[in-house]
Design a protein around this motif. Structure first.
Motif, PDB file in Angstrom:
ATOM      1  N   ASP A 168     -10.211   8.929   7.807  1.00 27.67           N
ATOM      2  CA  ASP A 168     -11.078  10.102   7.942  1.00 27.67           C
ATOM      3  C   ASP A 168     -12.147  10.050   6.855  1.00 27.67           C
ATOM      4  OD1 ASP A 168     -12.261  12.505   8.500  1.00 27.67           O
ATOM      5  OD2 ASP A 168     -10.480  13.736   8.146  1.00 27.67           O
ATOM      6  N   THR A 170     -16.375  10.556   5.679  1.00 26.24           N
ATOM      7  CA  THR A 170     -17.615  11.274   5.968  1.00 26.24           C
ATOM      8  C   THR A 170     -18.690  10.840   4.980  1.00 26.24           C
ATOM      9  OG1 THR A 170     -16.403  13.226   6.738  1.00 26.24           O
ATOM     10  CG2 THR A 170     -18.721  13.536   6.206  1.00 26.24           C
ATOM     11  N   GLN A 172     -22.692  12.025   4.203  1.00 27.63           N
ATOM     12  CA  GLN A 172     -23.811  12.912   4.508  1.00 27.63           C
ATOM     13  C   GLN A 172     -25.029  12.512   3.695  1.00 27.63           C
ATOM     14  OE1 GLN A 172     -22.230  16.906   3.712  1.00 27.63           O
ATOM     15  NE2 GLN A 172     -22.362  17.327   5.899  1.00 27.63           N
ATOM     16  N   THR A 182     -25.333  13.098   9.258  1.00 29.75           N
ATOM     17  CA  THR A 182     -23.921  12.989   8.895  1.00 29.75           C
ATOM     18  C   THR A 182     -23.279  11.899   9.741  1.00 29.75           C
ATOM     19  OG1 THR A 182     -23.766  15.348   8.337  1.00 29.75           O
ATOM     20  CG2 THR A 182     -21.701  14.179   8.756  1.00 29.75           C
ATOM     21  N   THR A 184     -19.445  10.059  10.496  1.00 29.98           N
ATOM     22  CA  THR A 184     -18.004  10.153  10.304  1.00 29.98           C
ATOM     23  C   THR A 184     -17.333   8.942  10.944  1.00 29.98           C
ATOM     24  OG1 THR A 184     -17.706  11.450  12.329  1.00 29.98           O
ATOM     25  CG2 THR A 184     -18.000  12.671  10.269  1.00 29.98           C
ATOM     26  N   ARG A 186     -13.356   8.145  12.091  1.00 32.14           N
ATOM     27  CA  ARG A 186     -11.999   8.688  12.195  1.00 32.14           C
ATOM     28  C   ARG A 186     -11.172   7.774  13.081  1.00 32.14           C
ATOM     29  NH1 ARG A 186     -14.983  13.904  12.542  1.00 32.14           N
ATOM     30  NH2 ARG A 186     -14.748  14.853  10.484  1.00 32.14           N
TER      31      ARG A 186
END
Length: 242
Positions: A168, A170, A172, A182, A184, A186
């Motif tokens: 997980d 991230t 930005q 952004t 991500t 996952r």
């Protein structure tokens, strides 16, 4: 010792300014111990190769040697501590890694830093040395031209916890108090067995080429929407990357 693992991932990009645009694609990534890279059966080796030339300056004898040369220029010593690398392996002779992460530990097992190695589609690379907090968060100035639609301005806010059962991440982009982009990543952990690798390769054929092609396809879509292209400055090679 950490056994190698595969993560079936969904990568998402969300752009909110100056126009809204998003993309999602599925792929898989490897989590490996740099001192114990996977040893695959000969028939599967074309599906996963880990080469020193694909990381840092590409001139060190091993990936770990390249990492330690980079860290040494910044006064960081691991003294033989474990390093976990999250990356795409070379598949059928091709590799493209927008982001490779290294969780670096000292000989006592304490995490010292995280290195985020970023590649753009112009063949350039840049490494960010991050001192993350307990949640894996860190901010750093942006120093590499990545998207042709954003200048080399602003900063990144990253959340990069060590992957366990779940991946997980991230990233930005921060510009003048706004968050126009952004990304991500996952995913779920799988044991890196020959069967799991073959399954992942069938689900995501020639995965690294697909990642590269997807980025270019969305770039064309943004260009056709008349998003202005920002000039690309000359990127300075980092110390310790030769």
């Amino acid at each position: 010792m950490v056994a190698p693992a595969l993560y079936e991932c969904e990568v998402a990009h969300a752009r909110t300014a100056p126009i809204r645009h998003s993309l999602r694609h599925r792929t898989y990534m490897w989590l490996v111990d740099l001192d114990r890279l996977p040893r695959l059966p000969p028939a599967l080796r074309p599906l996963a190769r880990f080469r020193a030339e694909d990381h840092f300056g590409g001139t060190a004898p091993t990936v770990r040697a390249g990492l330690e040369r980079f860290l040494a220029t910044r006064g960081v010593r691991l003294d033989g501590g474990r390093v976990l690398m999250l990356t795409h392996a070379r598949v059928l002779g091709h590799v493209f890694n927008p982001l490779t992460l290294y969780w670096c530990h000292d000989h006592r097992g304490e995490q010292v830093c995280v290195v985020a190695e970023v590649h753009n589609t112009y063949g350039e690379r840049h490494c960010y040395l991050l001192r993350t907090d307990e949640q894996g968060r860190a901010d750093t100035a942006k120093e590499l031209y990545v998207s042709p639609f954003f200048p080399v301005d602003g900063a990144y806010r990253m959340r990069l916890p060590v992957p366990r059962d779940r991946l997980d991440l991230t990233v930005q982009l921060l510009i003048a108090g706004t968050k126009p982009f952004t990304a991500t990543v996952r995913g779920s952990r799988r044991p890196a067995t020959p069967r799991q690798l073959l399954t992942a390769a069938i689900r995501h054929p020639w995965s690294t080429a697909a990642v590269s092609a997807g980025i270019r396809r969305h770039g064309i879509a943004l260009f056709l929407r008349r998003l202005p292209v920002q000039p690309r400055p000359r990127h300075r090679i980092q110390e310790g990357m030769k």
